[in-house]
Design a protein around this motif. Structure first.
Motif, PDB file in Angstrom:
ATOM      1  N   GLY A  70      -7.300   2.192 -11.644  1.00  0.00           N
ATOM      2  CA  GLY A  70      -7.605   1.850 -10.247  1.00  0.00           C
ATOM      3  C   GLY A  70      -8.658   0.757 -10.262  1.00  0.00           C
ATOM      4  O   GLY A  70      -9.698   0.848  -9.616  1.00  0.00           O
ATOM      5  N   THR A  71      -8.368  -0.297 -11.011  1.00  0.00           N
ATOM      6  CA  THR A  71      -9.394  -1.324 -11.292  1.00  0.00           C
ATOM      7  C   THR A  71      -9.799  -2.126 -10.062  1.00  0.00           C
ATOM      8  O   THR A  71     -10.872  -2.712 -10.030  1.00  0.00           O
ATOM      9  CB  THR A  71      -8.905  -2.254 -12.426  1.00  0.00           C
ATOM     10  N   GLY A  72      -8.963  -2.134  -9.021  1.00  0.00           N
ATOM     11  CA  GLY A  72      -9.310  -2.858  -7.799  1.00  0.00           C
ATOM     12  C   GLY A  72      -9.583  -4.315  -8.089  1.00  0.00           C
ATOM     13  O   GLY A  72      -8.780  -5.011  -8.723  1.00  0.00           O
TER      14      GLY A  72
ATOM     15  N   ASP B 281      -3.784  -0.988 -11.741  1.00  0.00           N
ATOM     16  CA  ASP B 281      -3.892  -0.706 -10.305  1.00  0.00           C
ATOM     17  C   ASP B 281      -2.490  -0.692  -9.691  1.00  0.00           C
ATOM     18  O   ASP B 281      -1.559  -1.328 -10.200  1.00  0.00           O
ATOM     19  CB  ASP B 281      -4.744  -1.770  -9.602  1.00  0.00           C
ATOM     20  N   LEU B 282      -2.393   0.026  -8.569  1.00  0.00           N
ATOM     21  CA  LEU B 282      -1.121   0.152  -7.879  1.00  0.00           C
ATOM     22  C   LEU B 282      -0.854  -1.056  -6.986  1.00  0.00           C
ATOM     23  O   LEU B 282       0.273  -1.293  -6.574  1.00  0.00           O
ATOM     24  CB  LEU B 282      -1.193   1.417  -7.011  1.00  0.00           C
TER      25      LEU B 282
ATOM     26  N   MET C 177      -4.738  -6.382  -5.288  1.00  0.00           N
ATOM     27  CA  MET C 177      -5.992  -6.114  -5.995  1.00  0.00           C
ATOM     28  C   MET C 177      -5.937  -6.684  -7.407  1.00  0.00           C
ATOM     29  O   MET C 177      -6.925  -7.229  -7.901  1.00  0.00           O
ATOM     30  CB  MET C 177      -6.275  -4.604  -6.047  1.00  0.00           C
TER      31      MET C 177
ATOM     32  N   ASP D 210       0.506   3.267 -12.018  1.00  0.00           N
ATOM     33  CA  ASP D 210       0.062   4.396 -11.221  1.00  0.00           C
ATOM     34  C   ASP D 210      -0.850   5.282 -12.066  1.00  0.00           C
ATOM     35  O   ASP D 210      -0.484   5.650 -13.187  1.00  0.00           O
ATOM     36  CB  ASP D 210       1.319   5.181 -10.780  1.00  0.00           C
ATOM     37  N   ILE D 211      -1.985   5.633 -11.515  1.00  0.00           N
ATOM     38  CA  ILE D 211      -2.941   6.466 -12.259  1.00  0.00           C
ATOM     39  C   ILE D 211      -2.324   7.829 -12.622  1.00  0.00           C
ATOM     40  O   ILE D 211      -2.730   8.456 -13.584  1.00  0.00           O
ATOM     41  CB  ILE D 211      -4.248   6.643 -11.453  1.00  0.00           C
TER      42      ILE D 211
ATOM     43  N   HIS E  33     -13.463   4.590 -11.397  1.00  0.00           N
ATOM     44  CA  HIS E  33     -14.597   4.292 -10.528  1.00  0.00           C
ATOM     45  C   HIS E  33     -14.154   4.198  -9.071  1.00  0.00           C
ATOM     46  O   HIS E  33     -13.379   3.318  -8.711  1.00  0.00           O
ATOM     47  CB  HIS E  33     -15.222   2.957 -10.983  1.00  0.00           C
ATOM     48  N   GLN E  34     -14.619   5.141  -8.258  1.00  0.00           N
ATOM     49  CA  GLN E  34     -14.352   5.140  -6.812  1.00  0.00           C
ATOM     50  C   GLN E  34     -12.854   5.087  -6.496  1.00  0.00           C
ATOM     51  O   GLN E  34     -12.421   4.306  -5.652  1.00  0.00           O
ATOM     52  CB  GLN E  34     -15.082   3.972  -6.126  1.00  0.00           C
TER      53      GLN E  34
ATOM     54  N   TYR F  73      -9.398   8.717  -2.987  1.00  0.00           N
ATOM     55  CA  TYR F  73      -8.214   8.206  -2.269  1.00  0.00           C
ATOM     56  C   TYR F  73      -6.951   9.001  -2.614  1.00  0.00           C
ATOM     57  O   TYR F  73      -5.901   8.761  -2.041  1.00  0.00           O
ATOM     58  CB  TYR F  73      -7.948   6.747  -2.648  1.00  0.00           C
TER      59      TYR F  73
HETATM   60  C1  LIG Z   1     -12.099   1.474  -3.736  1.00  0.00           C
HETATM   61  S1  LIG Z   1     -11.022   0.725  -4.864  1.00  0.00           S
HETATM   62  C2  LIG Z   1     -12.031   0.898  -6.316  1.00  0.00           C
HETATM   63  C3  LIG Z   1     -11.820  -0.236  -7.210  1.00  0.00           C
HETATM   64  C4  LIG Z   1     -12.553  -0.289  -8.532  1.00  0.00           C
HETATM   65  N1  LIG Z   1     -12.396   0.867  -9.369  1.00  0.00           N
HETATM   66  C5  LIG Z   1     -13.963  -0.759  -8.440  1.00  0.00           C
HETATM   67  O1  LIG Z   1     -14.710  -0.385  -9.319  1.00  0.00           O
HETATM   68  O2  LIG Z   1     -14.338  -1.525  -7.592  1.00  0.00           O
HETATM   69  C6  LIG Z   1      -9.713   1.902  -5.196  1.00  0.00           C
HETATM   70  C7  LIG Z   1      -8.572   1.296  -5.976  1.00  0.00           C
HETATM   71  O3  LIG Z   1      -7.702   2.334  -6.410  1.00  0.00           O
HETATM   72  C8  LIG Z   1      -6.373   1.822  -6.357  1.00  0.00           C
HETATM   73  N2  LIG Z   1      -5.439   2.948  -6.321  1.00  0.00           N
HETATM   74  C9  LIG Z   1      -5.223   3.809  -5.320  1.00  0.00           C
HETATM   75  N3  LIG Z   1      -4.279   4.708  -5.683  1.00  0.00           N
HETATM   76  C10 LIG Z   1      -3.895   4.380  -6.942  1.00  0.00           C
HETATM   77  C11 LIG Z   1      -2.948   4.936  -7.860  1.00  0.00           C
HETATM   78  N4  LIG Z   1      -2.213   5.996  -7.542  1.00  0.00           N
HETATM   79  N5  LIG Z   1      -2.814   4.347  -9.064  1.00  0.00           N
HETATM   80  C12 LIG Z   1      -3.549   3.250  -9.388  1.00  0.00           C
HETATM   81  N6  LIG Z   1      -4.454   2.687  -8.561  1.00  0.00           N
HETATM   82  C13 LIG Z   1      -4.627   3.252  -7.352  1.00  0.00           C
HETATM   83  C14 LIG Z   1      -6.355   0.975  -5.096  1.00  0.00           C
HETATM   84  O4  LIG Z   1      -5.307   0.048  -5.087  1.00  0.00           O
HETATM   85  C15 LIG Z   1      -7.739   0.324  -5.171  1.00  0.00           C
HETATM   86  O5  LIG Z   1      -7.677  -0.903  -5.822  1.00  0.00           O
END
Ligand SMILES: C[S@@+](CC[C@H](N)C(=O)[O-])C[C@H]1O[C@@H](n2cnc3c(N)ncnc32)[C@H](O)[C@@H]1O
Length: 320
Positions: A158-160, A179-180, A184, A206-207, A223-224, A228
């Motif tokens: 979920g690297t965003g 990341d999905l 991002m 997908d995580i 991280h964060q 979600y």
């Molecule tokens: C708030 S952002 C956090 C980003 C990052 N980890 C950071 O340090 O800034 C949450 C991220 O999780 C990703 N995400 C949400 N569901 C996911 C999933 N099932 N698999 C992978 N990424 C996912 C979103 O696309 C988003 O980029």
């Protein structure tokens, strides 16, 4: 694992055509949609789709949907990757100057679209950030929890926008951000390039099912992201699966809170986590967690917690 003669012949046939070699060279550089490939190759979409179908059936590449689009990337099967790398290594020039130039155009278009998207969501993130202790304090604590490295392989789930990769990627020989969201990932690509962090692979995935090899990373970060997710336990289990013996998993998220507005306005599925919850999931996943580091807010707001969990060095090593 090696392939049978039939599989190898089918894969070689799949690669044995000029446009398909160009596609392999392009996908070695980036994940691309049919539309993007069609623009770069200057060929119609149906024609490109036919090539892609053949190469997918031959096990050389894989397709994945992202919103309304379908993207392609090199297969994650290690044997297929070895074959593609070998074939591309044989070429004196992997891709033509025109392919390079057009791939750069595609990347620039993506970056422009990603920036527009980022501007749209950034104010929402700023509102959330204002609820907890300053970002730099959280990042300093994450750096300390990660340790100096060097790490063989860092995986950020979920690297965003890739912040963890720019913060810690310099301590790793190789880093993977997953990341999905392609939007991002495009932001992350631009940020990682700006920061000059080398050897970073940004992957769509997908995580809950990363398709990354088991016990292959000595530092895994979430991280964060957990708040979600509908099923954080499964995500932790998948993240833990990637940690090699002696490696560590860092989970950074909010402590349990009661700001219901975050559900409605910011799509949070969980209002933070208790230590017992996260610890239980980490233990179920075979990791040993220490007490989390707590970063309380300056005034009313959200406490950020950093959990560090390790896979004991003497744990049995599994084959991916
Ligand atoms: C708030 S952002 C956090 C980003 C990052 N980890 C950071 O340090 O800034 C949450 C991220 O999780 C990703 N995400 C949400 N569901 C996911 C999933 N099932 N698999 C992978 N990424 C996912 C979103 O696309 C988003 O980029």
């Amino acid at each position: 694992m090696n392939w049978t003669a039939d599989q190898t012949i089918e894969a070689l046939r799949g690669a044995g055509e000029p446009t398909r070699l160009r596609v392999l060279a392009l996908l070695a550089g980036d994940e691309l949609s049919v539309m993007e490939l069609s623009h770069i190759l200057d060929q119609s979409q149906p024609r490109v789709s036919r090539h892609l179908k053949l190469m997918t059936e031959a096990g050389l590449i894989e397709r994945f949907p992202d919103g309304a689009r379908v993207y392609y990337r090199l297969s994650s099967d290690p044997t297929a990757r070895r074959l593609v790398d070998t074939v591309l290594d044989l070429l004196d020039d992997r891709s033509s100057e025109q392919d390079h130039r057009r791939l750069d155009e595609v990347r620039r278009d993506r970056e422009a679209a990603a920036e527009a998207y980022f501007e749209q969501v950034a104010p929402q993130w700023d509102r959330i950030r204002s609820l907890y202790v300053c970002e730099s304090a959280v990042e300093a604590a994450i750096e300390r929890a990660a340790g100096p490295g060097p790490f063989e392989r860092l995986v950020d789930l979920g690297t965003g926008s890739g912040r963890m990769l720019t913060l810690l990627g310099g301590r790793a020989r190789m880093a993977v951000g997953l990341d999905l969201s392609q939007n991002m990932l495009n932001i992350a690509r631009a940020k990682v390039a700006q920061a000059g962090v080398g050897k970073v692979e940004l992957r769509h995935g997908d995580i809950f099912a990363t398709r990354l090899p088991s016990q292959s990373a000595d530092l895994v970060l979430v991280h964060q992201v957990l708040h979600y997710l509908a099923d954080p336990a499964t995500a932790i289990n998948e993240a833990a699966r990637l940690v090699m013996p002696g490696g560590k998993l860092l989970i950074i998220d909010f402590a349990r809170h009661d700001l219901e507005e975050l559900r409605e306005e910011h799509q949070h599925r969980r209002l933070g986590f208790t230590d017992a919850e996260i610890n239980g999931w980490l233990a179920d996943a075979g990791l040993r967690a220490s007490a989390p580091i707590a970063l309380p807010p300056d005034k009313d707001g959200l406490t950020v917690l950093i959990w560090t969990a390790v896979r004991p060095a003497d744990a049995k090593r599994s084959v991916a």
